[in-house]
Design a protein around this motif. Structure first.
Motif, short mmCIF file in Angstrom:
data_model
loop_
_atom_site.label_atom_id
_atom_site.label_comp_id
_atom_site.label_asym_id
_atom_site.label_seq_id
_atom_site.Cartn_x
_atom_site.Cartn_y
_atom_site.Cartn_z
N ASP A 104 14.77 50.98 42.48
CA ASP A 104 15.00 50.94 43.93
C ASP A 104 15.27 52.34 44.48
O ASP A 104 14.78 52.70 45.56
CB ASP A 104 16.20 50.04 44.27
N ALA A 105 16.04 53.14 43.73
CA ALA A 105 16.33 54.52 44.18
C ALA A 105 15.03 55.32 44.27
O ALA A 105 14.82 56.11 45.21
CB ALA A 105 17.32 55.20 43.24
N GLY A 106 14.14 55.11 43.30
CA GLY A 106 12.84 55.79 43.32
C GLY A 106 11.98 55.33 44.49
O GLY A 106 11.31 56.14 45.14
N LEU A 107 12.00 54.02 44.76
CA LEU A 107 11.21 53.50 45.88
C LEU A 107 11.74 54.03 47.22
O LEU A 107 10.97 54.35 48.13
CB LEU A 107 11.23 51.96 45.89
N LEU A 108 13.07 54.12 47.30
CA LEU A 108 13.68 54.69 48.51
C LEU A 108 13.23 56.13 48.73
O LEU A 108 12.90 56.53 49.85
CB LEU A 108 15.21 54.66 48.37
N ALA A 109 13.24 56.90 47.66
CA ALA A 109 12.83 58.31 47.78
C ALA A 109 11.38 58.41 48.23
O ALA A 109 11.03 59.23 49.09
CB ALA A 109 13.04 59.02 46.45
N ASN A 163 21.87 54.81 45.36
CA ASN A 163 21.95 55.91 44.39
C ASN A 163 23.19 55.77 43.51
O ASN A 163 23.14 56.07 42.30
CB ASN A 163 21.96 57.26 45.11
N SER A 164 24.30 55.30 44.10
CA SER A 164 25.52 55.10 43.30
C SER A 164 25.29 53.99 42.28
O SER A 164 25.71 54.10 41.12
CB SER A 164 26.70 54.70 44.19
N GLU A 165 24.62 52.95 42.71
CA GLU A 165 24.33 51.85 41.77
C GLU A 165 23.39 52.31 40.66
O GLU A 165 23.54 51.91 39.50
CB GLU A 165 23.71 50.65 42.52
N ALA A 166 22.44 53.17 41.01
CA ALA A 166 21.52 53.70 40.00
C ALA A 166 22.27 54.56 38.99
O ALA A 166 22.03 54.49 37.78
CB ALA A 166 20.41 54.50 40.68
N ALA A 167 23.22 55.36 39.49
CA ALA A 167 24.02 56.22 38.60
C ALA A 167 24.88 55.37 37.67
O ALA A 167 25.02 55.66 36.48
CB ALA A 167 24.90 57.16 39.43
N ALA A 168 25.44 54.29 38.20
CA ALA A 168 26.29 53.40 37.40
C ALA A 168 25.47 52.64 36.35
O ALA A 168 26.00 52.25 35.31
CB ALA A 168 27.01 52.42 38.31
N ALA A 169 24.18 52.45 36.63
CA ALA A 169 23.32 51.69 35.72
C ALA A 169 22.94 52.51 34.50
O ALA A 169 22.42 51.98 33.52
CB ALA A 169 22.05 51.24 36.46
N ALA A 170 23.18 53.81 34.53
CA ALA A 170 22.76 54.68 33.42
C ALA A 170 23.59 54.42 32.16
O ALA A 170 24.74 54.05 32.25
CB ALA A 170 22.88 56.14 33.84
#
Ligand SMILES: [Fe+2]
Length: 170
Positions: A104-109, A163-170
């Motif tokens: 999702d973060a990539g699609l947003l970008a 982006n915060s959710e993407a960072a937490a998913a790492a």
């Protein structure tokens, strides 16, 4: 107001017609691209943002068709290569990720890159319409420009959470 042949950029008016044709290609490619982005986004708010922008994009394409009808009888189907490349970068993100906040973060970008490209293109077109004395065109292009800016700021606000959710998913 005589009809002109596109592909012959001998004056600002013909350049303007070409710009509208590329913008129409951009919008029609985005309608298709957003269909895929809606399908592959996981976040509900993001899906909704893509969906409502898709409807908005269809109206924007109709505005351009209307403007072009007034200027040329040549329905030259220009394909905007930059939009094609931007959309294919989104397709690559989908094929190289699994469903979730990172994708999702990539699609947003990707969506924001496209919005910024549209904002730049509509800004020039609106200015050319104004200089050419096409005040109704300038008004319609300003309306679309404002919609693109609004879509971009909505994506910015979604990206702050995503982006915060993407960072937490790492
Ligand atoms: Fe648009």
């Amino acid at each position: 107001m005589g009809l002109i042949t596109p592909n012959e950029y001998e004056d600002l008016r013909s350049l303007y017609v070409g710009q509208l044709q590329y913008l129409l290609s951009t919008e029609t490619q985005i309608v298709k691209g957003l269909a895929s982005m809606i399908e592959h986004a996981q976040d509900t708010q993001l899906k909704q943002a893509f969906q409502s922008h898709r409807q908005e994009t269809e109206v924007q394409a109709d505005r351009l068709r209307q403007m072009l009808t007034e200027l040329t009888d040549d329905d030259d189907d220009k394909k905007d290569p930059i939009t094609t490349a931007l959309i294919s970068s989104g397709t690559n993100i989908v094929s190289e990720s699994s469903e979730g906040p990172v994708r999702d973060a990539g699609l947003l970008a990707t969506a924001q890159k496209i919005e910024h490209y549209e904002i730049a293109s509509y800004g020039s077109a609106r200015e050319w319409a104004r200089i050419l004395g096409l005040s109704e065109h300038a008004r319609l292009l300003e309306q679309t420009l404002n919609e693109e800016k609004h879509a971009d700021s909505l994506l910015t606000s979604i990206s702050q959470r995503e982006n915060s959710e993407a960072a937490a998913a790492a």
